[in-house]
Design an enzyme around this catalytic site. Sequence first.
Site, PDB file in Angstrom:
ATOM      1  N   SER A  12      -9.982  11.811   4.091  1.00 34.71           N
ATOM      2  CA  SER A  12      -9.597  10.783   3.115  1.00 34.71           C
ATOM      3  C   SER A  12     -10.819  10.354   2.295  1.00 34.71           C
ATOM      4  O   SER A  12     -10.699  10.046   1.115  1.00 34.71           O
ATOM      5  CB  SER A  12      -8.966   9.586   3.819  1.00 34.71           C
ATOM      6  OG  SER A  12      -9.839   9.084   4.804  1.00 34.71           O
TER       7      SER A  12
ATOM      8  N   LYS B 169     -10.845   5.897  17.195  1.00 33.76           N
ATOM      9  CA  LYS B 169     -10.563   6.477  15.875  1.00 33.76           C
ATOM     10  C   LYS B 169     -11.762   6.261  14.954  1.00 33.76           C
ATOM     11  O   LYS B 169     -12.095   7.120  14.139  1.00 33.76           O
ATOM     12  CB  LYS B 169      -9.293   5.832  15.281  1.00 33.76           C
ATOM     13  CG  LYS B 169      -8.909   6.331  13.892  1.00 33.76           C
ATOM     14  CD  LYS B 169      -8.251   7.697  13.934  1.00 33.76           C
ATOM     15  CE  LYS B 169      -8.093   8.428  12.616  1.00 33.76           C
ATOM     16  NZ  LYS B 169      -7.567   7.765  11.464  1.00 33.76           N
TER      17      LYS B 169
ATOM     18  N   GLY C 121       0.844  -1.196   0.000  1.00 35.34           N
ATOM     19  CA  GLY C 121       0.000   0.000   0.000  1.00 35.34           C
ATOM     20  C   GLY C 121       0.872   1.235   0.000  1.00 35.34           C
ATOM     21  O   GLY C 121       1.253   1.729   1.066  1.00 35.34           O
TER      22      GLY C 121
ATOM     23  N   GLY D  84       0.081   4.239  -0.765  1.00 35.27           N
ATOM     24  CA  GLY D  84      -0.753   5.450  -0.768  1.00 35.27           C
ATOM     25  C   GLY D  84      -0.121   6.464   0.169  1.00 35.27           C
ATOM     26  O   GLY D  84       1.076   6.382   0.469  1.00 35.27           O
ATOM     27  N   SER D  85      -0.921   7.396   0.665  1.00 30.33           N
ATOM     28  CA  SER D  85      -0.325   8.489   1.426  1.00 30.33           C
ATOM     29  C   SER D  85       0.393   8.004   2.691  1.00 30.33           C
ATOM     30  O   SER D  85       1.559   8.343   2.909  1.00 30.33           O
ATOM     31  CB  SER D  85      -1.388   9.531   1.757  1.00 30.33           C
ATOM     32  OG  SER D  85      -2.519   8.910   2.305  1.00 30.33           O
TER      33      SER D  85
ATOM     34  N   ARG E 138      -2.058  12.237  -1.229  1.00 25.88           N
ATOM     35  CA  ARG E 138      -1.321  11.854  -2.436  1.00 25.88           C
ATOM     36  C   ARG E 138      -1.751  12.773  -3.562  1.00 25.88           C
ATOM     37  O   ARG E 138      -2.922  12.833  -3.903  1.00 25.88           O
ATOM     38  CB  ARG E 138      -1.690  10.405  -2.772  1.00 25.88           C
ATOM     39  CG  ARG E 138      -0.849   9.808  -3.855  1.00 25.88           C
ATOM     40  CD  ARG E 138      -1.133   8.352  -3.997  1.00 25.88           C
ATOM     41  NE  ARG E 138      -2.576   8.076  -4.057  1.00 25.88           N
ATOM     42  CZ  ARG E 138      -3.105   7.018  -4.643  1.00 25.88           C
ATOM     43  NH1 ARG E 138      -2.323   6.125  -5.190  1.00 25.88           N
ATOM     44  NH2 ARG E 138      -4.407   6.834  -4.662  1.00 25.88           N
TER      45      ARG E 138
ATOM     46  N   ASN F  40     -13.660   9.054  12.679  1.00 21.75           N
ATOM     47  CA  ASN F  40     -13.869   8.902  11.230  1.00 21.75           C
ATOM     48  C   ASN F  40     -15.350   8.863  10.878  1.00 21.75           C
ATOM     49  O   ASN F  40     -15.772   9.372   9.841  1.00 21.75           O
ATOM     50  CB  ASN F  40     -13.176   7.646  10.704  1.00 21.75           C
ATOM     51  CG  ASN F  40     -11.675   7.805  10.664  1.00 21.75           C
ATOM     52  OD1 ASN F  40     -10.943   6.961  11.155  1.00 21.75           O
ATOM     53  ND2 ASN F  40     -11.185   8.887  10.091  1.00 21.75           N
TER      54      ASN F  40
HETATM   55  O1  KPL Z   1      -8.475  10.180   9.583  1.00 20.69           O
HETATM   56  C1  KPL Z   1      -8.952  11.145   8.995  1.00 20.69           C
HETATM   57  C2  KPL Z   1      -9.297  10.930   7.575  1.00 20.69           C
HETATM   58  O2  KPL Z   1      -9.443  11.882   6.824  1.00 20.69           O
HETATM   59  O3  KPL Z   1      -9.418   9.745   7.216  1.00 20.69           O
HETATM   60  C3  KPL Z   1      -9.230  12.422   9.732  1.00 20.69           C
HETATM   61  C4  KPL Z   1      -8.843  12.247  11.193  1.00 20.69           C
HETATM   62  C5  KPL Z   1     -10.688  12.758   9.645  1.00 20.69           C
HETATM   63  C6  KPL Z   1      -8.377  13.565   9.243  1.00 20.69           C
HETATM   64  O4  KPL Z   1      -8.725  14.041   7.987  1.00 20.69           O
END
Ligand code: KPL
Length: 300
Positions: A251, A180, A9, A11-12, A127, A184
């Site tokens: 994201s 988390k 992976g 990605g970023s 990215r 999200n």
């Molecule tokens: O984890 C994130 C995401 O964008 O997936 C947050 C914490 C919302 C930061 O942008």
Amino acid sequence: MSDPWLILGAGSIGALWGIRLHQAGKTPTLLLRPEALGRYEGLTLSGEGKFCLPAVSAETIVHPISRLLVCCKSHQTLSALSDIAPHLAPNATVVVVQNGMGVAEQLQKKYPQWQLFSGTTTNGAHRSAPFTITPAGRGDTLIGSLTGNFRQAETLAESLSCPGFPVNACSDITEALWQKLAINCAINPLTVRYRCRNGELLSNPAAYRDLQQVCEEFFQLSVALGRESWVENLLDTVTEVACKTAANRSSMLQDVEAGRATEIEAITGYVCGIAADAGIDIPVNQTLYQDIRQLHPATR
Ligand code: KPL
């Protein structure tokens, strides 16, 4: 000395982590699909330049993979891993760091022979082109064992930690992942609904009302599961994250804007599934789930 990490992976987060490990002399290797390997000419980090990390594809690997860091999106993980599973050593260490929940449990059932660890990060990056990333704020990364082996998690955290990308072991990774997930669940789908940056969720009254409702529903679900102490003051936590990342496009918004599948299944979809099993009604989350999964057919 332990084997170096292979990173699946680029990605970023995978690319940023790889660069920081490489800078620290920890010699990570990128594991790419053959077509991506053909295009790969190094990783570029905005403002810092180009880093020529070695890269391979599973087909060209000679020795079985013993340490794999998985940073791909939640909806890509199962299929990516089933492609490379034959190349992993029987007791390989696999660390999965991504948004959402549920995928690591599925991997654990499918590959009980692996030593599986799960993780979460608040490091930001985006990215701008393939193999080109821009860092977007430093955060923390936690990893832990789903079966509770803290000593091993400590050893792994040390080997994955480097300047610019600190990693710590966590004794209860499920709690950290749930926290988390709550963040999200509140921020990502709403930035898509309002097509806005994270910070605007606080200044737009309609978006802020939705944010409060999503947090309240998540809290009620946590109460029903006996997890309320994990998400005390959830709205304050989410507000703090939205403030700290005010200028970020989440994201999920980046995925939608780029026409890619989103992680809605592993975020709001996972929460809706748990709520249905617990007999808890979470209508605002349900509507967001339905709305967002309709945006990209591959998400379904
Ligand atoms: O984890 C994130 C995401 O964008 O997936 C947050 C914490 C919302 C930061 O942008």
